[in-house]
Design a protein around this motif. Structure first.
Motif, short mmCIF file in Angstrom:
data_model
loop_
_atom_site.label_atom_id
_atom_site.label_comp_id
_atom_site.label_asym_id
_atom_site.label_seq_id
_atom_site.Cartn_x
_atom_site.Cartn_y
_atom_site.Cartn_z
N ARG A 76 0.82 -1.21 0.00
CA ARG A 76 0.00 0.00 0.00
C ARG A 76 0.86 1.26 0.00
O ARG A 76 0.33 2.37 0.06
CB ARG A 76 -0.93 -0.01 1.22
N ASN A 77 2.17 1.10 -0.05
CA ASN A 77 3.06 2.25 -0.06
C ASN A 77 3.05 2.93 -1.43
O ASN A 77 2.73 2.31 -2.45
CB ASN A 77 4.49 1.83 0.29
N THR A 78 3.40 4.20 -1.44
CA THR A 78 3.44 4.94 -2.70
C THR A 78 4.68 4.54 -3.49
O THR A 78 5.72 4.19 -2.90
CB THR A 78 3.46 6.45 -2.44
N PRO A 79 4.62 4.57 -4.82
CA PRO A 79 5.79 4.23 -5.64
C PRO A 79 6.98 5.13 -5.32
O PRO A 79 6.83 6.30 -5.01
CB PRO A 79 5.29 4.45 -7.07
N LEU A 80 8.17 4.57 -5.39
CA LEU A 80 9.37 5.32 -5.11
C LEU A 80 9.81 6.15 -6.31
O LEU A 80 10.59 7.09 -6.16
CB LEU A 80 10.51 4.36 -4.72
N GLN A 81 9.34 5.78 -7.48
CA GLN A 81 9.65 6.51 -8.69
C GLN A 81 8.36 7.06 -9.29
O GLN A 81 7.27 6.81 -8.78
CB GLN A 81 10.35 5.60 -9.70
N GLY A 82 8.51 7.79 -10.39
CA GLY A 82 7.33 8.38 -11.02
C GLY A 82 6.39 7.37 -11.64
O GLY A 82 5.19 7.60 -11.74
#
Length: 250
Positions: A42-48
């Motif tokens: 559920r974490n946000t992506p580390l890249q675009g």
């Protein structure tokens, strides 16, 4: 005849087929773990965004899987000829200690190999291809120059000459290697941020740790741990994903 003795008797054709099957299984296991971890995190992506899978990436990942199969064949052949020894019995404590030694020893050797790969000449010839994946996808782990794949595999064979590690310890280490490589090339952390930061600040190389390396190629050369980066002063001082933005490209 026990299983170890039986395995020593397989033919060259059987060995090649066995190596291909094992390495294809490991490849698809890595891809499956990547997709599973990415889906349930559920974490946000580390890249675009995800790195696009190209036909060149697919061809290279197949070639690298073939290189891994070749390393397996070479190592197995050395064992068949008693040039390389593998223990067939060990208690639980011994297995755990052997796995720890393999992880630390390989982490050190791969750290050195990785730093050498970032020297300007070698970087352009070999390692640049991997860093073209500024973000990641399910096969980023296998998008390597074949020389690198053979080099990493050769390091492991070299370590096996040091001591007759038991086959359970070798098997566990190889699983850890695949799992950690997959985790390192995820597009987002699978652990809550606080836990991830705590682990990285302590000892383990997390997804963010290796992701930062792809953004800032002169930091974070380690694989399983941050130990050697701390000792040799190459650990990125902070969170590159939040403080450095896109960073400089290698």
């Amino acid at each position: 005849m026990n299983i170890m003795e039986a395995l020593k008797q397989i033919t060259v054709i059987q060995l090649i087929l066995l190596s291909i099957v094992i390495n294809l299984f490991l490849f698809f296991l890595s891809v499956g773990c990547y997709m599973l971890f990415s889906r349930f995190s559920r974490n946000t992506p580390l890249q675009g965004g995800l790195q696009k899978v190209t036909s060149g990436d697919i061809r290279l990942s197949v070639l690298v899987t073939g290189c891994n199969a070749l390393v397996f064949i070479v190592g197995y052949s050395l064992w068949q000829r008693d040039i390389l020894s593998v223990g067939d019995s060990a208690n639980v404590f011994q297995i755990i200690m052997e796995v720890i030694f393999l992880v630390i020893a390989m982490d050190f050797l791969m750290y050195i190999f990785h730093r050498v790969a970032h020297l300007p000449l070698f970087y352009k010839l070999f390692h640049l291809r991997h860093h073209q994946h500024e973000s990641t996808n399910a096969i980023s782990l296998f998008v390597l120059h074949p020389v690198e794949a053979l080099g990493f595999g050769g390091l492991f064979v070299l370590v096996l000459f040091i001591y007759p590690f038991s086959y359970p310890a070798i098997s566990i280490y190889l699983f850890i290697n695949l799992l950690w490589g997959t985790i390192g090339h995820l597009d987002k952390e699978i652990l809550p941020k606080r836990i991830s930061v705590l682990l990285q600040s302590g000892f383990l190389g997390t997804t963010r740790f290796h992701n930062d390396h792809h953004k800032l190629p002169h930091y974070n050369y380690g694989f399983y741990t941050v130990l050697w980066d701390r000792i040799f002063g190459t650990l990125f001082p902070g969170n590159a994903g939040e403080k450095a933005g896109g960073g400089h490209r290698g």
